[in-house]
Design an enzyme around this catalytic site. Structure first.
Site, short mmCIF file in Angstrom:
data_model
loop_
_atom_site.label_atom_id
_atom_site.label_comp_id
_atom_site.label_asym_id
_atom_site.label_seq_id
_atom_site.Cartn_x
_atom_site.Cartn_y
_atom_site.Cartn_z
N THR A 62 69.34 57.38 2.82
CA THR A 62 69.40 56.05 2.21
C THR A 62 69.66 54.98 3.26
OG1 THR A 62 71.76 56.44 1.83
CG2 THR A 62 70.28 56.87 -0.01
N ARG A 94 73.24 54.39 8.24
CA ARG A 94 73.91 53.12 8.51
C ARG A 94 73.77 52.69 9.98
NH1 ARG A 94 75.83 49.36 10.10
NH2 ARG A 94 77.52 48.03 9.36
N LYS A 95 73.51 53.64 10.85
CA LYS A 95 73.43 53.35 12.30
C LYS A 95 74.57 52.44 12.77
CE LYS A 95 68.44 53.98 12.81
NZ LYS A 95 68.02 53.97 11.38
N GLY A 100 85.33 51.52 17.35
CA GLY A 100 85.83 52.46 16.36
C GLY A 100 86.48 51.80 15.16
P1 BMP Z 1 58.84 55.50 7.62
O1 BMP Z 1 58.49 57.00 7.52
O2 BMP Z 1 58.49 54.75 6.39
O3 BMP Z 1 58.33 54.85 8.87
O4 BMP Z 1 60.45 55.42 7.66
C1 BMP Z 1 61.19 55.93 8.72
C2 BMP Z 1 62.67 55.89 8.41
O5 BMP Z 1 63.37 56.48 9.50
C3 BMP Z 1 63.24 54.48 8.25
O6 BMP Z 1 64.26 54.53 7.26
C4 BMP Z 1 63.87 54.17 9.60
O7 BMP Z 1 65.01 53.34 9.47
C5 BMP Z 1 64.26 55.55 10.11
N1 BMP Z 1 64.20 55.68 11.58
C6 BMP Z 1 63.02 55.55 12.29
O8 BMP Z 1 61.97 55.29 11.73
N2 BMP Z 1 63.06 55.68 13.66
C7 BMP Z 1 64.18 55.96 14.36
O9 BMP Z 1 64.13 56.11 15.58
C8 BMP Z 1 65.38 56.13 13.65
C9 BMP Z 1 65.37 55.99 12.26
O10 BMP Z 1 66.49 56.18 11.59
#
Ligand code: BMP
Length: 252
Positions: A62, A94-95, A100
């Site tokens: 999510t 949430r990244k 901290g």
């Molecule tokens: P999509 O398959 O629609 O491109 O979505 C990729 C998902 O993975 C998104 O929620 C994005 O925030 C996440 N994501 C990404 O695409 N690349 C990263 O390096 C890290 C991610 O969390």
């Protein structure tokens, strides 16, 4: 000579963290390594997607802060029920990327109260080793490398980020587009069977590619599933593609 990858069974034997164990157990039980990314903006769409994809996924990822009608009771409680019913974990992407103390507040407070429902979360490691101490009750997936064009996660950044990820007891895995040591789980987003990019910097690979070349453990698929005409069918397709690609990567 190409190194062998470890199977989920052997990773399960050495897994230390309860969340790694759960993920690997679910993967083996469902024969799935698929995480659906629910980048939808209403509670109804989120719950619909969870209901449709639930049987085929090991986790639902999510971005809870994009839900415009978020309400703890109406969004999270039914989501938790669906996770229980279909046996998948909740991964909040949430990244976190702060000191901290601030991350701890973002994790426990505000309207989302992530600590109360997420099984695991993503976090940057830019704040250093101790910034991850606050995620005591969940697993952390460290952002080691990003999938987008021009990302600053260079070789040297990834190397330093991995040192933190490998040494911190709260960390169960890494998000990356490169291989990582076998004692950490690898989560790979940027997976799509139809497209090579989205015109906004995202870069896609196929499940075949990421299992073969990165020995990834889990694929993360967003638009490939939730934008499909039939999200359930798309989830099943990615599940089967991912599982077959995993089996083939064991043979190499
Ligand atoms: P999509 O398959 O629609 O491109 O979505 C990729 C998902 O993975 C998104 O929620 C994005 O925030 C996440 N994501 C990404 O695409 N690349 C990263 O390096 C890290 C991610 O969390």
């Amino acid at each position: 000579k190409e190194e062998h990858r470890l199977s989920y069974e052997s990773k399960l034997k050495c897994a230390q963290h309860s969340v790694s164990k759960k993920l690997l157990e679910i993967a083996l039980a469902k024969k799935s390594n698929l995480i659906a990314s629910a980048d939808v903006t209403t509670t109804q769409e989120l719950l619909d997607l969870a209901e449709k994809t639930g049987p085929h996924i090991i986790a639902l990822k999510t971005h809870i802060d994009i839900i415009s009608d978020f309400d703890y009771e109406k969004t999270i409680l039914p989501l938790k029920e669906l996770a229980l019913k279909h046996q998948f974990l909740l991964m909040e992407d949430r990244k976190f990327a702060d000191i901290g103390n601030t991350q701890e507040l973002q994790f426990t407070s505000g309207v989302f109260k992530i600590t109360d429902w997420a099984d695991f979360v993503t976090s940057q490691v830019i704040g250093g080793f101790e910034s991850l101490d606050c995620f005591r009750n969940v697993g952390v997936v460290a952002i080691v490398g990003m999938s987008s064009k021009g990302t600053l996660t260079t070789n040297s950044y990834r190397e330093e980020a991995l040192k933190i990820a490998l040494s911190h007891p709260n960390v169960i895995g890494a998000v990356s587009q490169h291989k990582v040591p076998e004692d950490i789980l690898l989560f790979t987003p940027g997976v799509n069977l139809a497209d090579s990019g989205d015109g906004k910097g995202q870069q896609y690979n196929t499940p075949q590619h990421v299992f073969k070349t990165l020995h990834t453990d889990f694929i993360i698929v967003g638009r490939g599933i939730y934008k499909a005409e039939d999200a359930e069918k798309a989830a099943l397709t990615y599940k089967n593609e991912g599982w077959n690609a995993y089996l083939q990567s064991l043979e190499k």
